[in-house]
Design a protein around this motif. Sequence first.
Motif, PDB file in Angstrom:
ATOM      1  N   GLY A 109      34.826  49.459 -38.059  1.00 36.80           N
ATOM      2  CA  GLY A 109      33.891  49.945 -37.770  1.00 36.80           C
ATOM      3  C   GLY A 109      34.159  51.596 -37.509  1.00 36.80           C
ATOM      4  N   THR A 110      32.933  52.588 -37.619  1.00 39.15           N
ATOM      5  CA  THR A 110      33.111  53.900 -37.495  1.00 39.15           C
ATOM      6  C   THR A 110      32.840  54.318 -35.895  1.00 39.15           C
ATOM      7  OG1 THR A 110      30.897  54.325 -37.887  1.00 39.15           O
ATOM      8  CG2 THR A 110      32.556  54.797 -39.583  1.00 39.15           C
ATOM      9  N   GLU A 127      38.788  57.264 -37.371  1.00 37.01           N
ATOM     10  CA  GLU A 127      39.354  58.433 -38.386  1.00 37.01           C
ATOM     11  C   GLU A 127      41.313  58.189 -38.148  1.00 37.01           C
ATOM     12  OE1 GLU A 127      38.957  63.171 -37.907  1.00 37.01           O
ATOM     13  OE2 GLU A 127      37.326  61.913 -37.423  1.00 37.01           O
ATOM     14  N   ARG A 128      41.286  58.173 -37.051  1.00 40.08           N
ATOM     15  CA  ARG A 128      42.997  58.316 -36.787  1.00 40.08           C
ATOM     16  C   ARG A 128      43.809  57.087 -37.648  1.00 40.08           C
ATOM     17  NH1 ARG A 128      44.221  60.472 -31.005  1.00 40.08           N
ATOM     18  NH2 ARG A 128      42.652  62.530 -31.263  1.00 40.08           N
ATOM     19  N   VAL A 129      43.091  55.784 -37.876  1.00 40.22           N
ATOM     20  CA  VAL A 129      43.568  54.833 -38.346  1.00 40.22           C
ATOM     21  C   VAL A 129      43.528  55.037 -40.018  1.00 40.22           C
ATOM     22  CG1 VAL A 129      43.064  52.439 -39.085  1.00 40.22           C
ATOM     23  CG2 VAL A 129      43.114  52.896 -36.838  1.00 40.22           C
ATOM     24  N   VAL A 139      35.832  51.239 -44.415  1.00 42.34           N
ATOM     25  CA  VAL A 139      35.479  51.819 -43.075  1.00 42.34           C
ATOM     26  C   VAL A 139      34.152  51.542 -43.262  1.00 42.34           C
ATOM     27  CG1 VAL A 139      34.596  53.767 -41.903  1.00 42.34           C
ATOM     28  CG2 VAL A 139      37.021  53.940 -42.669  1.00 42.34           C
ATOM     29  N   VAL A 140      33.437  50.842 -42.082  1.00 38.32           N
ATOM     30  CA  VAL A 140      32.091  50.429 -42.203  1.00 38.32           C
ATOM     31  C   VAL A 140      31.201  51.441 -41.397  1.00 38.32           C
ATOM     32  CG1 VAL A 140      30.425  48.607 -41.372  1.00 38.32           C
ATOM     33  CG2 VAL A 140      32.598  47.882 -42.427  1.00 38.32           C
ATOM     34  N   ARG A 141      30.516  52.321 -41.813  1.00 38.01           N
ATOM     35  CA  ARG A 141      29.643  53.028 -41.120  1.00 38.01           C
ATOM     36  C   ARG A 141      28.472  52.293 -40.436  1.00 38.01           C
ATOM     37  NH1 ARG A 141      28.417  58.738 -41.193  1.00 38.01           N
ATOM     38  NH2 ARG A 141      26.505  59.220 -40.117  1.00 38.01           N
TER      39      ARG A 141
END
Length: 145
Positions: A109-110, A127-129, A139-141
């Motif tokens: 998740g974001t 973001e770093r991942v 990525v799940v917003r």
Amino acid sequence: MYDDVLVPTDGSDTIPETLAHALPIAANNDARVHALYVIDTRITMAASEGARDDLERWLAQEGDRAVAAVEERAAAEGLEAVAEVREGTPPKAILEYADEAGIDLIVIGTRGKSPREKVTSLGSVSERVVDNAEIPVFVVRNAGE
């Protein structure tokens, strides 16, 4: 295509949205679901010495609850699941776990609302991942962003 799917969790209320994507992917691939909670050592080290042990204990309990919730949801879908609570810097620990466990996909998740996320100077874990992963990252917003 995917045998092992990693779902990092911070125990926040955004994890159901992340699982809504991760579990069907795992089910469609007959994949094992890995739940990972990272106790952020940057937070525990910043605590006063007198409060550090209590904080570490509390975060470990939160981690156990967070990974158990992912395990329960995966089991309810008939999926094999494993869970782990680790200490470290979340993005680094997530990527290390992914490498060690042979993860094929990370579903993250974001944004969560855990204690570590409230320290805005630490940056975005997801973001770093994404920036450093050598495997696919979904990525799940999460709603409300």
